[in-house]
Every structure is written in structure tokens, then in C-alpha cells.
Write a protein that holds these residues in place. Structure first.
Motif, PDB file in Angstrom:
ATOM      1  N   ASP A 119       0.950  -1.266  -0.152  1.00 27.18           N
ATOM      2  CA  ASP A 119       0.154  -0.128  -0.114  1.00 27.18           C
ATOM      3  C   ASP A 119       0.928   1.366   0.053  1.00 27.18           C
ATOM      4  O   ASP A 119       1.629   1.577   0.730  1.00 27.18           O
ATOM      5  CB  ASP A 119      -0.935   0.000   1.353  1.00 27.18           C
ATOM      6  N   TRP A 120       1.024   2.001  -1.130  1.00 25.30           N
ATOM      7  CA  TRP A 120       1.493   2.988  -1.202  1.00 25.30           C
ATOM      8  C   TRP A 120       1.468   4.372  -0.256  1.00 25.30           C
ATOM      9  O   TRP A 120       2.397   4.897   0.181  1.00 25.30           O
ATOM     10  CB  TRP A 120       1.692   3.802  -2.535  1.00 25.30           C
ATOM     11  N   GLN A 121       0.178   4.364   0.234  1.00 26.06           N
ATOM     12  CA  GLN A 121      -0.101   5.404   0.945  1.00 26.06           C
ATOM     13  C   GLN A 121       0.392   5.103   2.665  1.00 26.06           C
ATOM     14  O   GLN A 121       0.753   6.127   3.298  1.00 26.06           O
ATOM     15  CB  GLN A 121      -1.644   5.724   0.822  1.00 26.06           C
ATOM     16  N   THR A 122       0.211   3.878   3.006  1.00 26.77           N
ATOM     17  CA  THR A 122       0.356   3.540   4.254  1.00 26.77           C
ATOM     18  C   THR A 122       1.791   2.739   4.906  1.00 26.77           C
ATOM     19  O   THR A 122       2.209   2.675   5.969  1.00 26.77           O
ATOM     20  CB  THR A 122      -0.806   2.563   4.784  1.00 26.77           C
ATOM     21  N   GLU A 123       2.363   2.160   3.614  1.00 22.02           N
ATOM     22  CA  GLU A 123       3.450   1.492   4.083  1.00 22.02           C
ATOM     23  C   GLU A 123       4.845   2.082   3.524  1.00 22.02           C
ATOM     24  O   GLU A 123       4.749   2.605   2.374  1.00 22.02           O
ATOM     25  CB  GLU A 123       3.320  -0.128   3.416  1.00 22.02           C
ATOM     26  N   SER A 124       6.027   1.658   4.175  1.00 20.19           N
ATOM     27  CA  SER A 124       7.013   2.106   3.664  1.00 20.19           C
ATOM     28  C   SER A 124       7.675   1.525   2.651  1.00 20.19           C
ATOM     29  O   SER A 124       7.858   0.019   2.655  1.00 20.19           O
ATOM     30  CB  SER A 124       8.258   2.178   4.771  1.00 20.19           C
ATOM     31  N   LEU A 125       7.984   1.852   1.427  1.00 25.26           N
ATOM     32  CA  LEU A 125       8.285   1.133   0.247  1.00 25.26           C
ATOM     33  C   LEU A 125       9.750   0.482   0.858  1.00 25.26           C
ATOM     34  O   LEU A 125      10.074  -0.592   0.525  1.00 25.26           O
ATOM     35  CB  LEU A 125       8.663   1.871  -0.866  1.00 25.26           C
ATOM     36  N   PRO A 250       6.353   6.501   4.822  1.00 27.43           N
ATOM     37  CA  PRO A 250       5.361   6.072   3.624  1.00 27.43           C
ATOM     38  C   PRO A 250       5.319   7.401   2.684  1.00 27.43           C
ATOM     39  O   PRO A 250       5.318   7.286   1.425  1.00 27.43           O
ATOM     40  CB  PRO A 250       4.129   6.003   4.066  1.00 27.43           C
ATOM     41  N   ASN A 251       5.720   8.706   3.166  1.00 28.59           N
ATOM     42  CA  ASN A 251       5.438   9.753   2.119  1.00 28.59           C
ATOM     43  C   ASN A 251       7.071  10.240   1.403  1.00 28.59           C
ATOM     44  O   ASN A 251       6.983  11.051   0.973  1.00 28.59           O
ATOM     45  CB  ASN A 251       5.268  11.006   3.190  1.00 28.59           C
ATOM     46  N   GLN A 252       7.836   9.062   1.952  1.00 26.61           N
ATOM     47  CA  GLN A 252       9.216   9.171   1.482  1.00 26.61           C
ATOM     48  C   GLN A 252       9.329   8.378   0.223  1.00 26.61           C
ATOM     49  O   GLN A 252      10.470   8.063  -0.077  1.00 26.61           O
ATOM     50  CB  GLN A 252      10.340   9.254   2.351  1.00 26.61           C
ATOM     51  N   TYR A 256      12.478   7.582  -2.010  1.00 29.56           N
ATOM     52  CA  TYR A 256      13.417   6.293  -1.865  1.00 29.56           C
ATOM     53  C   TYR A 256      13.725   5.625  -2.945  1.00 29.56           C
ATOM     54  O   TYR A 256      14.987   5.045  -3.349  1.00 29.56           O
ATOM     55  CB  TYR A 256      12.737   5.357  -1.013  1.00 29.56           C
ATOM     56  N   ILE A 257      12.814   5.781  -3.875  1.00 29.50           N
ATOM     57  CA  ILE A 257      12.882   5.127  -5.188  1.00 29.50           C
ATOM     58  C   ILE A 257      14.139   5.962  -6.335  1.00 29.50           C
ATOM     59  O   ILE A 257      15.062   5.580  -6.778  1.00 29.50           O
ATOM     60  CB  ILE A 257      11.712   5.350  -6.049  1.00 29.50           C
ATOM     61  N   ASN A 258      13.960   7.157  -6.089  1.00 30.19           N
ATOM     62  CA  ASN A 258      15.196   8.170  -6.853  1.00 30.19           C
ATOM     63  C   ASN A 258      16.355   7.587  -6.158  1.00 30.19           C
ATOM     64  O   ASN A 258      17.245   7.725  -6.757  1.00 30.19           O
ATOM     65  CB  ASN A 258      14.566   9.637  -6.473  1.00 30.19           C
TER      66      ASN A 258
END
Length: 540
Positions: A119-125, A250-252, A256-258
Motif C-alpha cells: 500500500d503506497w499510502q500507508t507502507e514504507s516501500l 510512507p511519504n518518502q 526512496y525510489i530516486n
């Protein structure tokens, strides 16, 4: 929609798959199939809407994100490819397409694919990627059911390389489907094209790319030796973990991807630059010494097998192994220091070099090079050196078996202590005098033309056996031959070593004498040509 699927593609048993053969062409083919299965075939198996601009190079479009496409490749590196998919159905379709292709075109290669809903909104990728790589993939590898191939019936013929059922003929020998795939003309061509794209200097010099170990190690009038060089970055996993911790909210996720993408691409670029520096050194040596190039019949005596990341393996002529390995380690440090993703903090690496006859079992030689690399890493750990590289090597003159530890305990342990100085730090350090520059100074004293040692070759060889007997025997030897002292280095802060041959429980000279006939200082060769006014630049 914020529910996506994280998919990780990995391989297992690749060391055996790539290095299990004693034929260079098969090792090259195995490496290329692994590269295809974890890169190009992954990209070609994606749904139509994805972010890969060029499936050949893996170039990504940072503007195309999972919000408006079906699949976003996050990064490919360290043997893994990490992808975000829009839905489970899209991810499963991708996995089915990829695994079918691997089964069909790369027989024997084992692929692992792990999915994780996210879940993109609530979990840390960052946390989900770490968990999938560290837990889910490990679980899948542990629980996988090993393939049990049919080994054949009484009427079948075995493959000359794998022992599996032969399915064709290559070079007048029966080969299995696995070997047939590795030796296919298209795979060999793709391997050459990838090599030429990343390391163009070989093609620019019009040198032939070798396909046989004999082409690497054979020089007329000399015994044939090759060196297997395995290098691996230090603490790369810790840097990846640091990125994950830095962007753990989660808002990062996009940050993180970049960051992880930039790091992965920067690491690959730095490793490629380091390998280019290795190729440059060999090419410059050819240009500096035309006789050297003619001895090799213009066949370039260096062939990378695994390259593109911080884990690098190449084979070369035995006498060049240490020179090229040292160049790689130094160039890797320099390249990472200049990469923006490393923030001015260079990465370091360790290398293991094993020098063997061209017909020595290659799988065993590769395993030894891995153990030597780990030995170098252990030295750094024992000395608590975080900002340095190290190198270790072994010369296998016969088919002796056993682990590196067993070989050294059997061949290099005496009552006085250890005959070997190895492993060595790449640069001089205050923590120990055991470093490559100090060793090279000692070795150079034995090899320098017109020196007292150069003219006493037989006595130097006799000294090697005397060193085994301890300091008193060395003193008697020097007295008998009226030799005042052995070569010295100002960096060795131990008194009396120049007359005893030993610094505490370490023999100072055994490694140098053992290596004398199997070392060519390529840096010195190139430098001498520049001093002598010979241009070493390639002119297209």
C-alpha cells in the motif's frame, strides 16, 4: 488507487551455472544467460505500459511512474531486479512470461520470483523492499524443490560438460540443452556486443577477444598460466540499508525510489569505469611493448566473465593477474568517489586472485578466488579498517584440493609461524605494514635487472626453502653466501627482519620469491614507455 505489488526477480545457484565448466566459451555463455534473464528478458516480459526506455541498456524514464503505467522498474542491481506492478494479475502474467522464457532459452538456470502486496499510502516501500529481499526471497530459496533432471537411460549419451542427457553436438562433442544454449551463436554474439559496448578499447585496438583459456595463458616458450580474479565491493549492503533508513516513511517512497535507483546506477557506472581502467592498462601495455602483443598473437589476454556490478570476475594471463586486480581496486575507489550517488565517500573492494595452469579445473579455481576475496575482507574486519581495500592471492602449481584455510595450514604453516604475508592492504596504513606497496618494494628488489638479486636467481630460489627452516637457518644461509642483508623497506617497523627473514611470526620474503616468475608489473611497463618517449595513446 494505492495498492500495488512489489516483485523481485533473483537467481539461485548461479556460481555453478556460470563457473561449473572448464571451457571459457561455456562460462561466457552462462554469464550472458544470467544477464539476459535478470535484465533484458525481464524488460521484454513487462506489460506494454512501463518505464524502460531501452531494453538493451536498461535505461529508465524517471518521469513514468507507477501511478500512470502498469509496471515501474525500480532498479536492477546486485543480481536482483525490483519492480512495482499495478495489480497481482499483471505481476503474475509477467512472472509466467519470464519464467517460461527462461525455461525455454536458458535450461538449467533457476529463477526465483517473489511478490508482495504493498500500500503506497500507508507502507514504507524501503521497508517492504528490504523485507522481500531479506526474508521472502530467502524463504523461497529454502523451500524451493530442487530440479531432478533425468540423467539418462542406457541408450542415451551424456553431455561432455554436465553429464546430463546430450541433446546436440558442439565442437564435435555431445552437449546437453544447457550447454547448447550457452554455446549458441546468438548468445555468444550478444556477449561480445555487450563487452564491446561497455569496454570498447579492446575492439578499437583490433585485438581478438579470446574464447579459450589457452588464448589467455599461452605464450610461446613459457608454461601456460591463467589468473582468475574475483572482486567484490565492501559494505555495499550497509549503504543500501542506510538509504532505506533515510527514506523509511510512507511519504518518502518516491524519494526512496530516486535514491536507490541513483545509487544502483552509480554503482554500476563506477564498476564499469573501474573495469575500463583495467582494460586500458592491458591495452597500454600492448602498445608500450609490441613484442608482448606479438607473443600473444594479438589475442587480448583478458576476458571479463561477470561484470556490470560491484561483483566482478575476469580471467587473464597468469602473470598479469595481480597487476590488473590492483588496478581494479584502485580504480573502483576513484570511480565511486566521483559518483554523485556516493556523496564524495568512496566505496572500497577486495579481490582474490588465483593463478593456475590453463587446464586446472576452473570451478575449483573460481571457488578459491572467492575464498581469497573473503580472506581479504576478513583482514579488514580483523584490523577494523573501514576505509580501505585489500587483496589476497594463491598460486596453485598442482591439483591440490581443500579449502584455502586447509591449503595454507598444510603448505604455509611452520613452527616459526606463517610463511605468507597475504592478504595485504591495497595502500600503506598505520595499522599494519602488510600492504601492497611494501610487498611490491620487496618483490621489485628481487626482480630489478642488474641488481645483486637478479644475478643470483638460483640462490633466491634456494632461499625460499631455507625460509621454511626459520631465522637461524636464514642467517647461516646469508653468512655462507656472504650476503649482508635481504631487501628492506622503511615501512617495516620490525628490527632484524632483513637478516632473519622473519618479522615476528610472519615471513617477509616467501611470497615475493614464490611470485617472481608469475608477476609482470604492467604499470611499470607502461610508465617506462612514457619516460622513454613512446606514445601509449590509441589513435583511431
Amino acid at each position: 488507487m494505492s495498492n500495488y505489488v512489489l516483485t523481485v526477480v533473483d537467481t539461485t545457484q548461479i556460481q555453478q551455472y556460470i563457473f561449473g565448466s572448464n571451457r571459457l566459451i561455456e562460462n561466457i555463455g552462462g554469464s550472458e544467460l544470467v544477464e539476459l534473464a535478470t535484465r533484458r528478458w525481464v524488460y521484454e516480459s513487462l506489460p506494454v505500459a512501463h518505464n524502460v526506455i531501452d531494453v538493451t541498456t536498461g535505461l529508465l524514464d524517471n518521469q513514468r511512474t507507477i501511478g500512470n503505467i502498469d509496471a515501474e522498474v525500480l532498479y536492477a542491481g546486485g543480481g536482483n531486479t525490483v519492480i512495482l506492478f499495478k495489480t497481482f494479475d499483471v505481476a503474475r502474467t509477467f512472472a509466467s512470461r519470464l519464467t517460461r522464457r527462461v525455461l525455454r532459452e536458458a535450461p538449467g538456470l533457476e529463477l526465483i520470483v517473489a511478490h508482495r502486496q504493498f500500500d503506497w499510502q500507508t507502507e514504507s516501500l524501503a521497508g517492504v523492499v528490504s523485507e522481500t529481499l531479506g526474508v521472502e526471497l530467502a524463504r523461497k530459496k529454502h523451500q524451493r524443490v530442487p530440479s531432478l533432471p533425468l540423467l539418462g537411460l542406457g541408450v542415451t549419451q551424456p553431455c561432455s560438460s554436465t553429464g546430463l542427457v546430450a541433446a546436440g553436438v558442439f565442437d564435435n562433442k555431445p552437449v546437453s540443452l544447457e550447454i547448447k544454449a550457452k554455446t549458441e551463436d546468438t548468445i555468444q554474439k550478444q556477449s561480445r556486443e555487450r563487452l564491446q559496448a561497455k569496454l570498447p578499447r579492446i575492439q578499437q585496438g583490433y585485438w581478438q577477444i579470446p574464447h579459450d583459456f589457452a588464448d589467455l595463458g599461452r605464450i610461446k616458450g613459457e608454461e601456460s598460466y591463467i589468473a582468475v580474479v574475483h572482486a567484490d565491493g565492501n559494505g555495499i549492503g550497509r549503504r543500501v540499508e542506510a538509504i532505506a533508513k533515510r527514506y523509511s516513511l510512507p511519504n518518502q517512497n518516491r524519494d526512496y525510489i530516486n535514491a536507490i535507483r541513483q545509487f544502483s546506477q552509480g554503482l554500476e557506472h563506477a564498476a564499469t569505469e573501474a573495469l575500463r581502467s583495467v582494460v586500458d592498462l592491458m591495452a597500454d601495455a600492448f602498445l608500450a611493448d609490441a613484442e608482448l602483443a606479438n607473443h600473444h598473437r594479438l589475442k587480448f589476454p583478458l576476458r571479463p566473465i561477470v561484470f556490470g556490478g560491484d561483483d566482478v570476475t575476469f580471467v587473464c594471463h597468469g602473470r598479469y593477474g595481480l597487476s590488473l586486480a590492483v588496478r581494479y581496486l584502485a580504480a573502483f575507489e576513484e570511480a565511486t568517489k566521483n559518483e554523485p550517488a556516493f556523496n564524495g565517500q568512496p566505496a572500497y573492494a577486495c579481490a582474490g586472485v588465483v593463478i593456475v595452469h590453463t587446464h586446472y579445473p576452473f570451478a575449483r579455481a573460481y571457488r578459491l578466488s572467492e575464498q581469497l576475496c573473503r580472506s581479504a575482507k576478513q583482514m579488514l574486519k580483523d584490523l577494523q579498517v573501514d576505509d580501505g581495500s585489500a587483496i589476497d592471492w594463491h598460486i596453485a602449481m598442482s591439483g591440490i584440493t581443500g579449502s584455502l584455510g586447509e591449503i595454507r595450514a598444510r603448505e604455509y604453516q611452520t613452527k616459526q609461524g606463517l610463511l605468507h604475508l597475504r592478504p595485504l592492504l591495497l595502500q600503506q596504513s598505520h595499522v599494519t605494514w602488510r600492504s601492497w606497496p611494501v610487498f611490491k618494494e620487496i618483490l621489485g628488489a628481487f626482480l630489478k635487472e642488474n641488481s645483486e638479486w637478479y644475478e643470483r636467481r638460483n640462490k633466491v630460489k634456494a632461499l625460499r626453502e631455507v625460509l621454511r627452516q626459520g631465522p637461524n637457518a636464514v642467517r647461516d644461509f646469508l653468512y655462507a653466501y656472504q650476503i649482508k642483508a635481504l631487501p628492506t623497506s622503511d615501512a617495516i617497523n620490525v628490527s632484524g627482519y632483513e637478516t632473519s627473514g622473519w618479522a615476528g611470526d610472519r615471513c617477509v620474503y616467501f611470497d615475493a620469491i614464490e611470485l617472481m616468475d608469475l608477476y609482470q608489473d604492467l604499470e611499470q611497463l607502461v610508465s617506462a614507455s612514457v619516460v622513454g618517449g613512446v606514445s601509449r595513446q590509441w589513435n583511431p
